[in-house]
Design a protein around this motif. Structure first.
Motif, mmCIF file in Angstrom:
data_model
loop_
_atom_site.group_PDB
_atom_site.id
_atom_site.type_symbol
_atom_site.label_atom_id
_atom_site.label_comp_id
_atom_site.label_asym_id
_atom_site.label_seq_id
_atom_site.Cartn_x
_atom_site.Cartn_y
_atom_site.Cartn_z
ATOM 1 N N ILE A 14 -8.288 0.412 10.545
ATOM 2 C CA ILE A 14 -6.870 0.699 10.365
ATOM 3 C C ILE A 14 -6.226 0.757 11.749
ATOM 4 N N THR A 15 -5.068 0.148 11.883
ATOM 5 C CA THR A 15 -4.404 0.101 13.193
ATOM 6 C C THR A 15 -3.218 1.055 13.231
ATOM 7 N N CYS A 16 -2.812 1.400 14.432
ATOM 8 C CA CYS A 16 -1.636 2.262 14.597
ATOM 9 C C CYS A 16 -0.384 1.557 14.075
ATOM 10 N N GLY A 17 -0.352 0.250 14.208
ATOM 11 C CA GLY A 17 0.783 -0.497 13.671
ATOM 12 C C GLY A 17 0.901 -0.332 12.167
ATOM 13 N N GLN A 18 -0.238 -0.379 11.469
ATOM 14 C CA GLN A 18 -0.237 -0.181 10.013
ATOM 15 C C GLN A 18 0.227 1.228 9.664
ATOM 16 N N CYS A 41 6.588 7.989 0.216
ATOM 17 C CA CYS A 41 5.368 8.342 -0.532
ATOM 18 C C CYS A 41 4.480 7.123 -0.739
ATOM 19 N N ALA A 42 5.085 5.974 -0.943
ATOM 20 C CA ALA A 42 4.297 4.741 -1.068
ATOM 21 C C ALA A 42 3.541 4.479 0.237
ATOM 22 N N GLY A 43 4.183 4.739 1.351
ATOM 23 C CA GLY A 43 3.540 4.570 2.656
ATOM 24 C C GLY A 43 2.411 5.566 2.876
ATOM 25 N N VAL A 44 2.624 6.807 2.460
ATOM 26 C CA VAL A 44 1.579 7.832 2.576
ATOM 27 C C VAL A 44 0.352 7.416 1.754
ATOM 28 N N ARG A 45 0.597 6.931 0.537
ATOM 29 C CA ARG A 45 -0.510 6.480 -0.313
ATOM 30 C C ARG A 45 -1.219 5.266 0.308
ATOM 31 N N SER A 46 -0.465 4.372 0.914
ATOM 32 C CA SER A 46 -1.059 3.192 1.554
ATOM 33 C C SER A 46 -1.967 3.581 2.710
ATOM 34 N N VAL A 47 -1.523 4.540 3.513
ATOM 35 C CA VAL A 47 -2.344 4.996 4.636
ATOM 36 C C VAL A 47 -3.618 5.646 4.115
ATOM 37 N N LYS A 48 -3.490 6.475 3.086
ATOM 38 C CA LYS A 48 -4.682 7.118 2.521
ATOM 39 C C LYS A 48 -5.658 6.078 1.987
ATOM 40 N N ALA A 96 -6.357 7.046 12.086
ATOM 41 C CA ALA A 96 -5.036 7.293 11.491
ATOM 42 C C ALA A 96 -4.465 8.603 12.016
ATOM 43 N N CYS A 97 -5.296 9.621 12.118
ATOM 44 C CA CYS A 97 -4.869 10.914 12.656
ATOM 45 C C CYS A 97 -4.351 10.752 14.088
#
Length: 117
Positions: free
Chosen positions: A27-31, A54-61, A73-74
């Motif tokens: 996972i990249t910082c850009g993502q 919320c869609a973005g939060v779910r995508s990152v998870k 990601a952190c």
């Protein structure tokens, strides 16, 4: 002979699939940043959480499946907090709950990303 080579190739691919989760973070910082950018107004001002946030939060998870990914990601989120000043820590801490996303740690500025499982 060709049958044996095919079996070896299949075995190599199978090993790659099984061992991939134990590799480096993908996972990249850009993502992370692009997925969480719709949350910026909420993070700074509170109020209603946008649906696309919320869609973005779910995508990152979903993207942060492995320990290295979660740690990366952190780190990206901590870095973004410096790049986008004015984020209220309490808003960031409650965001996953408001988006009905469960994460196994508490979001705070002082979090040690290396300790995330």
């Amino acid at each position: 002979m060709a049958g044996m080579l095919m079996k070896i190739a299949c075995m190599v691919v199978a090993c790659m699939v099984v061992l991939a989760p134990y590799g480096e973070a993908i996972i990249t910082c850009g993502q992370v940043t692009s997925n969480l950018l719709p949350c910026l107004n909420y993070l700074r001002n509170g109020g209603q959480v946008p649906t696309n946030c919320c869609a973005g939060v779910r995508s990152v998870k979903r993207a942060a499946r492995t320990r290295p990914d979660r740690q990366n990601a952190c780190k990206c989120i901590k870095s973004a907090c410096k790049d986008y000043p004015g984020i209220i820590e309490a808003n960031a801490a409650i965001l996953p709950k408001k988006c009905s996303v469960k994460i196994p740690y508490h979001i705070q500025y002082s979090i040690d990303c290396s300790k995330i499982q």
